[in-house]
Design a protein around this motif. Structure first.
Motif, short mmCIF file in Angstrom:
data_model
loop_
_atom_site.label_atom_id
_atom_site.label_comp_id
_atom_site.label_asym_id
_atom_site.label_seq_id
_atom_site.Cartn_x
_atom_site.Cartn_y
_atom_site.Cartn_z
N ALA A 74 28.46 43.81 39.49
CA ALA A 74 28.44 42.35 39.47
C ALA A 74 29.65 41.82 38.72
N ARG A 75 30.28 40.79 39.32
CA ARG A 75 31.41 40.12 38.66
C ARG A 75 31.08 38.64 38.54
N ARG A 76 31.10 38.13 37.33
CA ARG A 76 30.75 36.73 37.11
C ARG A 76 31.92 35.80 37.33
N ARG A 77 33.14 36.29 37.21
CA ARG A 77 34.32 35.45 37.47
C ARG A 77 35.47 36.35 37.83
N THR A 78 36.47 35.78 38.48
CA THR A 78 37.63 36.57 38.87
C THR A 78 38.50 36.83 37.66
N ARG A 79 39.21 37.96 37.69
CA ARG A 79 40.13 38.31 36.61
C ARG A 79 41.53 37.88 36.99
N GLY A 80 42.28 37.42 36.02
CA GLY A 80 43.63 36.97 36.29
C GLY A 80 44.69 38.00 35.95
N ASP A 81 44.29 39.24 35.63
CA ASP A 81 45.25 40.25 35.20
C ASP A 81 45.77 41.10 36.35
N GLY A 82 45.36 40.79 37.58
CA GLY A 82 45.85 41.52 38.74
C GLY A 82 45.18 42.86 38.96
N LYS A 83 44.22 43.26 38.11
CA LYS A 83 43.54 44.55 38.28
C LYS A 83 42.47 44.44 39.35
N ARG A 84 42.14 45.61 39.91
CA ARG A 84 41.12 45.66 40.96
C ARG A 84 39.79 45.15 40.41
N GLN A 85 39.14 44.28 41.17
CA GLN A 85 37.90 43.67 40.71
C GLN A 85 36.67 44.41 41.20
N GLY A 86 36.83 45.27 42.18
CA GLY A 86 35.70 46.03 42.70
C GLY A 86 35.59 47.39 42.02
N PHE A 87 35.13 48.36 42.78
CA PHE A 87 34.96 49.71 42.27
C PHE A 87 36.32 50.37 42.06
N ASP A 88 36.43 51.13 40.99
CA ASP A 88 37.65 51.91 40.77
C ASP A 88 37.32 53.39 40.96
N GLU A 89 38.31 54.24 40.73
CA GLU A 89 38.13 55.68 40.97
C GLU A 89 36.99 56.27 40.16
N ARG A 90 36.85 55.83 38.91
CA ARG A 90 35.76 56.32 38.06
C ARG A 90 34.40 55.99 38.65
N ASP A 91 34.27 54.76 39.20
CA ASP A 91 33.00 54.34 39.79
C ASP A 91 32.65 55.18 41.02
N TYR A 92 33.66 55.46 41.88
CA TYR A 92 33.40 56.29 43.05
C TYR A 92 33.00 57.70 42.63
N ALA A 93 33.67 58.24 41.62
CA ALA A 93 33.33 59.58 41.14
C ALA A 93 31.91 59.62 40.60
N ALA A 94 31.48 58.56 39.90
CA ALA A 94 30.11 58.52 39.37
C ALA A 94 29.09 58.48 40.50
N ASN A 115 42.92 51.94 48.96
CA ASN A 115 43.87 52.41 47.94
C ASN A 115 43.22 53.32 46.90
N ALA A 116 42.03 52.92 46.41
CA ALA A 116 41.35 53.73 45.39
C ALA A 116 40.90 55.08 45.92
N HIS A 117 40.75 55.22 47.24
CA HIS A 117 40.32 56.49 47.82
C HIS A 117 41.47 57.49 47.92
N ILE A 118 42.70 57.00 48.02
CA ILE A 118 43.84 57.90 48.26
C ILE A 118 44.81 57.92 47.09
N SER A 119 44.42 57.34 45.96
CA SER A 119 45.31 57.30 44.80
C SER A 119 45.44 58.69 44.18
N ALA A 120 46.48 58.85 43.37
CA ALA A 120 46.69 60.13 42.67
C ALA A 120 45.52 60.41 41.72
#
Length: 201
Positions: A74-94, A115-120
């Motif tokens: 859940a995201r209550r507001r958008t982030r302005g730092d340009g980072k991915r707002q959805g799942f990241d690599e750690r979340d997929y691994a979990a 992008n998060a699926h094929i990242s280094a």
């Protein structure tokens, strides 16, 4: 896809498909009954920035019942730092670790080219899991992914419902996905829709 099936059969593995979706507080529209001449209105009383990100796995193995695993973010507001707002690599691994623990067997995973699926970083996380083999779906081929059926049914079930906050939306989503988990015949239907043959060669 045939190569994925042979690999899964050779390893005695579960063949799993993964996909992501999102849902905001504005509900999907759907048909409903109403009085003639009176347009039904569903009022949404929340900011448009609040959103729930979803990731799910649909897994099959000959001789075993099909399984569905999911995670919400859940995201209550958008982030302005340009980072991915959805799942990241750690979340997929979990998510994959939790599925592996419950399935108790190797996994052959098929997912898209996000992008998060094929990242280094994701490649390193995959390499650290000897029970996991990963294949990419062709570009722009959602029709080959059975998880699309999960999202379609979920969004239909949320149509015309007014959610008054993010917590209520998350609760509704989890309730509906949990119901799907206990209906293996429904999950088999999602697996059948792409027309893929999952029988062992």
């Amino acid at each position: 896809m045939a190569g994925d099936k042979r690999t899964a059969a050779d390893l005695g593995a579960w063949l799993c498909f993964e996909d992501e979706a999102g849902q905001g507080l504005r509900s999907p529209t759907g048909r409903t009954w109403g009085r003639r001449g009176a347009t039904l209105v569903v009022r949404v009383t929340a900011a448009g920035a609040a959103r729930v990100s979803l990731a799910a796995l649909v897994c099959t193995r000959p001789g075993r019942r099909s399984r569905l695993f999911y995670r919400t973010l859940a995201r209550r507001r958008t982030r302005g730092d340009g980072k991915r707002q959805g799942f990241d690599e750690r979340d997929y691994a979990a998510l994959l670790d939790a599925a592996h623990q419950q399935l108790r067997g190797p996994i052959v995973l098929t997912w898209d080219n996000l992008n998060a699926h094929i990242s280094a970083r994701m490649r390193r996380l995959i390499a650290a899991r000897p029970w996991l083999t990963v294949y990419q779906l062709p570009a722009y081929a959602p029709e080959l992914n059975p998880v699309e059926g999960v999202w379609s049914q979920l969004k239909r079930s949320l149509a015309n419902l007014a959610k008054h906050g993010l917590d209520q939306l998350v609760g509704l989503i989890k309730t509906r996905l949990k119901r799907m988990q206990y209906r293996p015949g429904l999950i088999d239907g999602y697996l059948a829709k792409p027309g893929l043959d999952f029988a062992a060669p």
